[in-house]
Design a protein around this motif. Structure first.
Motif: not given
Length: 313
Positions: A230, A270-272, A275
């Motif tokens: 991300g 997690r997304y940072s 992704t």
């Protein structure tokens, strides 16, 4: 005033120079440049640059230093005056300046070198050559270090070395840039210091696949990835290097920043970090033998918890 132009090389200490130089060349597609062996060194390049990786014969393998070239608008005298003003203790040797970051890592500052000829100013693929080999990465792109004092590192890399903050990962990480690349240096706070990885840029994910297939045939394994970060946006895969305790990142598709970029703060989730999927295993942040064994056998993903540092498996 001080301003950096780009990362130049990483220096690693190795126990056996002959073995290490051959290994980095055959496994990562690097090429050894002439000279250096008489001084206990080997200079390895990705393409037609002088070198990107300096291997140094030493008793304790690991990071020796990393080096940045000054921007064309910043002379060695400018950098020296900046450091003399009290920015940080420093020393000078063989036409370069050396400082230490708050974790004790040596940073070499090299004077800007203009291209030797007009052809050398062209993009890499448009520079004629009779020596460049097929198969290696495009270039050295950045380094990443673990730290126990994130804010001290922030002050050093921005105030002493003149880097600009790209982004924050909550209270856990900082990314710094010196040109349009999203980062040339990053720090992640895990409570202790260690050189984590050096990163080679590849042209695309297809080239990454070819290099990972090749590395697997030589007994290497992926410590994390492929991921889509991300922060920075790059597609990245991390490969464990056990001999000189660190990782090598192969990456492509990194975010390019505008001149007026304003740093962002990403949530520490997690997304940072990825992704596409999972966070890295906890072994990814460790370099002890237990963590390496767990990573090699994928014990964490098979349901076996990684013991705390210092405890047996």
């Amino acid at each position: 005033m001080i301003r950096l132009g780009r990362i130049d090389h990483v220096g690693l200490r190795v126990r056996d120079l002959d073995e290490a130089a051959a290994r980095w060349c055959i496994q990562l597609g690097l090429v050894e440049r002439p000279g250096g062996r008489e001084a206990g060194r080997a200079y390895l390049s990705c393409n037609d640059e002088p070198y990107s990786l300096e291997l140094i014969r030493g008793d304790e393998p690991g990071l020796d230093h990393y080096a940045f070239e000054l921007h064309r608008g910043c002379s060695l005298d400018d950098a020296r005056s900046h450091l003399e003003s009290g920015a940080a203790p420093w020393r000078e040797s063989e036409g370069c300046l050396y400082v230490e970051d708050p974790d004790g890592r040596t940073v070499q500052l090299m004077p800007h070198r203009e291209p030797a000829a007009e052809l050398d100013r062209r993009p890499q693929h448009a520079r004629p050559s009779s020596t460049v080999r097929l198969g290696g990465p495009r270039r050295l792109g950045h380094v990443n270090c673990l730290t126990g004092d994130l804010e001290a590192g922030h002050r050093f890399y921005t105030e002493v070395l003149g880097m600009r903050l790209s982004d924050r990962l909550g209270e856990a990480g900082l990314w710094f840039h010196v040109n349009s690349d999203h980062h040339v240096m990053a720090l992640v706070d895990v409570g202790y210091e260690h050189f984590h990885h050096l990163a080679f840029e590849v042209v695309d994910i297809g080239k990454m696949r070819d290099m990972l297939d090749h590395l697997a045939r030589h007994g290497r394994w992926v410590s994390w990835g492929p991921t889509r970060h991300g922060i920075a946006g790059n597609i990245a895969t991390y490969v464990r290097i056990t001999e000189e305790p660190c990782h090598v990142e192969l990456y492509c598709d990194m975010e390019q920043l505008a001149d007026d970029h304003v740093p962002r703060t990403y949530p520490d989730d997690r997304y940072s970090s990825n992704t596409w999927g999972p966070l890295p295993p906890r072994s990814y942040f460790r370099f002890d033998q237990v963590a390496i064994d767990f990573e090699r056998e994928s014990w964490e993903t098979r349901g076996r918890p990684l013991p705390p540092p210092g405890e047996p498996a």
